[in-house]
Design a protein around this motif. Structure first.
Motif, PDB file in Angstrom:
ATOM      1  N   HIS A 199      34.355  54.391  78.014  1.00 31.30           N
ATOM      2  CA  HIS A 199      33.657  53.136  78.316  1.00 31.30           C
ATOM      3  C   HIS A 199      33.526  52.973  79.819  1.00 31.30           C
ATOM      4  O   HIS A 199      34.503  52.686  80.513  1.00 31.30           O
ATOM      5  CB  HIS A 199      34.427  51.947  77.731  1.00 31.30           C
ATOM      6  N   CYS A 252      28.301  47.331  77.275  1.00 35.56           N
ATOM      7  CA  CYS A 252      28.364  45.855  77.332  1.00 35.56           C
ATOM      8  C   CYS A 252      26.979  45.216  77.392  1.00 35.56           C
ATOM      9  O   CYS A 252      26.789  44.167  78.004  1.00 35.56           O
ATOM     10  CB  CYS A 252      29.218  45.386  78.509  1.00 35.56           C
ATOM     11  N   TYR A 288      27.876  37.707  77.061  1.00 36.42           N
ATOM     12  CA  TYR A 288      26.983  37.532  78.203  1.00 36.42           C
ATOM     13  C   TYR A 288      25.608  37.084  77.735  1.00 36.42           C
ATOM     14  O   TYR A 288      25.185  37.375  76.619  1.00 36.42           O
ATOM     15  CB  TYR A 288      26.810  38.860  78.949  1.00 36.42           C
ATOM     16  N   HIS A 323      30.992  44.767  73.128  1.00 37.39           N
ATOM     17  CA  HIS A 323      31.817  43.778  73.837  1.00 37.39           C
ATOM     18  C   HIS A 323      31.664  42.512  73.007  1.00 37.39           C
ATOM     19  O   HIS A 323      30.609  41.908  72.976  1.00 37.39           O
ATOM     20  CB  HIS A 323      31.297  43.609  75.274  1.00 37.39           C
ATOM     21  N   HIS A 354      36.657  47.909  74.961  1.00 36.15           N
ATOM     22  CA  HIS A 354      37.809  47.317  75.668  1.00 36.15           C
ATOM     23  C   HIS A 354      38.560  46.275  74.823  1.00 36.15           C
ATOM     24  O   HIS A 354      38.638  45.101  75.189  1.00 36.15           O
ATOM     25  CB  HIS A 354      37.418  46.757  77.040  1.00 36.15           C
TER      26      HIS A 354
HETATM   27 ZN   LIG Z   1      32.437  44.594  78.520  1.00 35.76          ZN
END
Ligand SMILES: [Zn+2]
Length: 515
Positions: A61, A90, A179, A207, A237
Motif C-alpha cells: 500500500h 485510497c 475522503y 480505505h 491500512h
Molecule cells: Zn488511506
C-alpha cells in the motif's frame, strides 16, 4: 554465461519454505537458476555469505504515484529492500481525468496515457509500480465533487473508463471512503464498479468509511460489496483509530474471518506504526466537503465557519486531544507549523486554547493542504493485526534519502514500514523469518495477482533483496524521519543491481507493471 550470480546466501524463496543455502543466477532480467552453481560463471558476482537472499519486497500500500517527478531514487523504499509498490491507493490516482494532460499537470486521461507520458518525457524510477485506479478520481472526473448518488449514465461512464484502464493493465480499483468525493458514493455504486473489477480478476482495495467508532459497519459494507459483486476485496491500512474502540482488534478481525467463512475473499494490509498520517481535512464534517477543498475553504471564510469548527471540535475538544495531532506538511504555506502539534500551534502561534478554531485557521492558511500525523492507535491492536495473515503496506512514498531534499516531516513509515515489520518479527517473536519474508513477497504477490514476482524460481522476474535478518531495522523516527533503513546489503530490480554493498547505484530499473 549469466549476467549475475549471487553466491553463498541463505535463500528464503518467498513461499514460506525453510531457508536453504544456494546460489542464484540471473539472465536477461529473470532468474535463470537456483542451486549449487559453483561451476557457473557470470559477468558480475555478488557475495551473499551470511545473508538472506529473498524476492524483492512488495509494499502492499503506497502512494508513490507521482514521486518520480521530484526524485527518481526511491531511496526510502529501496533501502528497505522494497522493489515493487502498489500505488494509486485510497481512491486517488493520476488518472483518469476528463481533460487531456497538459505540460504542467499530471492529470492524465488514462492509465495508458500516464505510462506513455512517463516514458516520452524520459522519467525514471527506482522501484516498480503496480497501479490501481482511484475511485475518487474516477468519480470526480465523471461527476465532480458533488454529494449525491451517481445517475445511471454517470455510473455507466465510470464503468467504461474503469474497464479501459483495467484492460490496459491497472490492477484494480481503490476506494477512499473517508475522503471527498469517495464518501459520497453509495454501496450500490461501489458494488457495480466492483463487478467490473471482478470481470478482470482484479482487486478492490478500500480505505474504509470508518476506522474508528463505525468500523464494524465499514467492514460489513466492504464484505457485502465483495459478496454481492464476487470481487476480491482488500482492507487498506487496517487499524483502530479511536480510543473508544481500542482493544477490539480480535472482534474486528473476527468479522473478516466470518466473511471468509461465507466465501468472500477478503485480505488486508497493515503498517507497523501506532499513528496514522493524512490530510487535516479528514477532521472536517462530511457536509463541509461537498464540493471538495475549494468548497471547504469557502465555508471557512463565510458565515458557516463556526458550524465547520463545531464539527472539528468533536475531535479536538481538549488540550490532550490537540496533542495527538502533529503537523507533518504545510503545503509550503506555513512552515512554522511543521513538526509542531495542534496544541502548540494553537497556544504558541495563535494564542488560543480553542483548538478546533486553531485547526480551522491552519486549514485556511495552508489552503487545506496541511497534513498531520495522528497518534490515535494502540500498539496492542497494531500487534494483533500484524500477527494475522496481512500484507505490509507503508501507506507512504518513495522518497529521497537526503533530508535537504525533503521539505516536510513525513511519517516515518515511508522510510521504515517494511524494515520495522522485520524488526518486530525478530524482537517480538511475531513470526519466523521465512514467514516474514513470505508475507512481504509471495503472499502479497498472490494477493494482488503479480504472477511473475514475489517468489524466487527460475523464470520469475529478477527482483531480489539480499539482507541481514539479524539487523534489518528502520532508523526513521517521528521527529527525524528522513533516515534510511539499515540491514539491506544488495537490491536487484528487473535483473539490474540498484543497491550494492548498502549503497544505492545510479541505475533506475523500476517499471510500471501491467496486469
Ligand atoms: Zn488511506
Amino acid at each position: 554465461m549469466d549476467d549475475l550470480l549471487i553466491r553463498g546466501g541463505l535463500v528464503i524463496d518467498g513461499t514460506g519454505k525453510a531457508a536453504c543455502r544456494a546460489d542464484v543466477a540471473i539472465l536477461d532480467g529473470k532468474i535463470a537458476a537456483i542451486g549449487d552453481l559453483s561451476g557457473s560463471s557470470a559477468c558480475q558476482t555478488l557475495d551473499a555469505e551470511g545473508l538472506a537472499v529473498a524476492p524483492g519486497f512488495i509494499d502492499a500500500h503506497a502512494h508513490s504515484d507521482l514521486t518520480f517527478l521530484e526524485n527518481s531514487s526511491g531511496a526510502s523504499k529501496l533501502y528497505q529492500g522494497v522493489t515493487t509498490e502498489i500505488s494509486g491507493n485510497c481512491g486517488s490516482s493520476p488518472f483518469p481525468w476528463a481533460e487531456q494532460s497538459d505540460a504542467t499537470s499530471w492529470r492524465c486521461a488514462s492509465f495508458r496515457d500516464f505510462c506513455d507520458r512517463f516514458e516520452a518525457e524520459g522519467y525514471q524510477m527506482a522501484v516498480n509500480q503496480a497501479m490501481l485506479v482511484g475511485h475518487g478520481t474516477l468519480r470526480e472526473s465523471v461527476m465532480g465533487s458533488a454529494d449525491r448518488p451517481a445517475t445511471e449514465e454517470e455510473l455507466n461512464r465510470m464503468k467504461s473508463l474503469l474497464r479501459r484502464d483495467l484492460t490496459d493493465g491497472a490492477w484494480g480499483l481503490s476506494l477512499g471512503l473517508e475522503y471527498a468525493p469517495g464518501f459520497f458514493a453509495t454501496e450500490e455504486e461501489l458494488t457495480a464498479l466492483a463487478e467490473v473489477v471482478r470481470e478482470y480478476d482484479g482487486i478492490l482495495t478500500c480505505h474504509m468509511r470508518s476506522e474508528g467508532l463505525r468500523i464494524r459497519e465499514a467492514i460489513r459494507e466492504l464484505t457485502d460489496i465483495g459478496r454481492h459483486s464476487g470481487a476480491h476485496v482488500h482492507i487498506s491500512h487496517l487499524k483502530l483509530d479511536h480510543v473508544r474502540v481500542h482493544g477490539q482488534a480480535p472482534q474486528v478481525w473476527a468479522l473478516v474471518e466470518e466473511a471468509r467463512g461465507t466465501g468472500v475473499r477478503v485480505t488486508a494490509d497493515v503498517y507497523p506504526y501506532a499513528a496514522s498520517c493524512t490530510s487535516l481535512t479528514i477532521r472536517c464534517p462530511r457536509w463541509s466537503l461537498d464540493g471538495g477543498n475549494p468548497a471547504l475553504l469557502e465555508l471557512l471564510r463565510g458565515p458557516h465557519r463556526q458550524e465547520v469548527i463545531e464539527g472539528i471540535r468533536s475531535h479536538y475538544f481538549s488540550a490532550e486531544r490537540a496533542e495527538t495531532c502533529l503537523f507533518s506538511d504545510d503545503g509550503g504555506l506555513w512552515p512554522e507549523i511543521v513538526g509542531k502539534t495542534l496544541r502548540t500551534v494553537a497556544e504558541d502561534l495563535l494564542g488560543t486554547t480553542d483548538y478546533a478554531s486553531a485547526a480551522a485557521e491552519v486549514l485556511l492558511r495552508t489552503q487545506a493542504k496541511a497534513w498531520c500525523i495522528f497518534f490515535v492507535m494502540s500498539e496492542e491492536d497494531m500487534m494483533y493485526f500484524l500477527s494475522r495473515d496481512v500484507s505490509i503496506g507503508s501507506d507512504g512514498w518513495a522518497l529521497s534519502g537526503n533530508p535537504a531534499e525533503i521539505r516536510t516531516r513525513p511519517h516515518p513509515r515511508s522510510y521504515g514500514a517494511t524494515a520495522a515489520f522485520f524488526q518486530l518479527a525478530r524482537e517480538k517473536g511475531l513470526c519466523t523469518i521465512e514467514e516474514a519474508v513470505c508475507r512481504v513477497t509471495g503472499k502479497t504477490a498472490e494477493c494482488f495477482g503479480l504472477t511473475d514476482r514475489g517468489t524466487l524460481a527460475p523464470g520469475k522476474a529478477a527482483d531480489i533483496t539480499v539482507f541481514d535478518p539479524d539487523t534489518i531495522a528502520p532508523r526513521a523516527t517521528w521527529l527525524e524521519p528522513v533516515q534510511l533503513a539499515a540491514g539491506v546489503r544488495h537490491v536487484i530490480v528487473n535483473g539490474i543491481i540498484v543497491l550494492k554493498d548498502g549503497v544505492q547505484t545510479k541505475m533506475r530499473a523500476g517499471r510500471f507493471l501491467r496486469k
